[in-house]
Design an enzyme around this catalytic site. Structure first.
Site, PDB file in Angstrom:
ATOM      1  N   CYS A 184      39.265  39.643  43.115  1.00 53.92           N
ATOM      2  CA  CYS A 184      40.425  40.248  42.474  1.00 53.92           C
ATOM      3  C   CYS A 184      40.691  41.659  42.965  1.00 53.92           C
ATOM      4  O   CYS A 184      41.713  42.237  42.640  1.00 53.92           O
ATOM      5  CB  CYS A 184      40.206  40.292  40.965  1.00 53.92           C
ATOM      6  N   ASP A 243      39.016  44.284  42.073  1.00 58.21           N
ATOM      7  CA  ASP A 243      38.619  45.286  41.086  1.00 58.21           C
ATOM      8  C   ASP A 243      37.368  46.035  41.550  1.00 58.21           C
ATOM      9  O   ASP A 243      36.545  45.491  42.278  1.00 58.21           O
ATOM     10  CB  ASP A 243      38.362  44.632  39.728  1.00 58.21           C
ATOM     11  N   CYS A 267      39.761  44.585  35.217  1.00 60.74           N
ATOM     12  CA  CYS A 267      40.308  43.851  34.084  1.00 60.74           C
ATOM     13  C   CYS A 267      39.514  44.134  32.799  1.00 60.74           C
ATOM     14  O   CYS A 267      38.460  44.773  32.828  1.00 60.74           O
ATOM     15  CB  CYS A 267      40.270  42.363  34.384  1.00 60.74           C
ATOM     16  N   CYS A 276      33.808  38.303  36.589  1.00 56.28           N
ATOM     17  CA  CYS A 276      33.988  39.728  36.295  1.00 56.28           C
ATOM     18  C   CYS A 276      32.656  40.370  35.889  1.00 56.28           C
ATOM     19  O   CYS A 276      32.411  41.548  36.158  1.00 56.28           O
ATOM     20  CB  CYS A 276      34.992  39.920  35.168  1.00 56.28           C
TER      21      CYS A 276
END
Ligand code: FES
Length: 141
Positions: free
Chosen positions: A34, A36, A59, A103
């Site tokens: 992603c 991130d 996120c 994540c």
């Protein structure tokens, strides 16, 4: 409800957000899926992680897991802290939806990267293989 109470709590009120000046170790990792990014700062005294802060450009799940990870490693000996898996962090948060599990890997990797930096800065020997980026985590999704 998609997210547990704990996840929402740590997302809304993340613990230990920020930077540590003169940190003993700083780890920055990125999530290739992603884009991130998470940065983890640790302060170490007598082999104990006395303080720990993080900055996450990511996120909500990344924020919640890094917040929980800082709580889990604070006060722990360095070699205990690096053993914390993303699964342990997720469990402590009461779970994450399957598609958000990746994540939590960021949190585990950021802790390991910070400890590796601490080891490098202090000339402490460690198993290089175990700290190679991309090979961390036991539950990558
Ligand atoms: Fe990027 Fe969660 S979507 S870390």
């Amino acid at each position: 409800m998609l997210y547990s109470k704990e996840v929402m709590d740590h997302f809304r009120n993340p613990r230990n957000v920020g930077e540590i000046e003169n940190a003993d170790g700083i780890g920055e990792v990125g999530n290739a899926k992603c884009g991130d990014i998470m940065r983890m700062y640790i302060k170490v005294e007598n082999n104990i992680i006395t303080d720990c802060k993080f900055m996450t450009f990511g996120c909500g799940s990344a924020i919640a897991t890094s917040s929980m990870a800082t709580e889990l490693i604070k006060g722990k000996p360095v070699e205990e802290a690096v053993k914390i898996t993303n699964k342990a962090v997720v469990d402590a948060l009461g779970g994450l939806p399957a598609h958000k599990l990746h994540c939590s890997v960021l949190a585990e990797e950021a802790v390991k990267a910070a400890v590796k930096d601490y080891y490098d800065k202090n000339g402490i020997a460690y198993d290089q293989e175990k700290y190679k980026q991309g090979t961390w985590g036991h539950d990558h999704n």
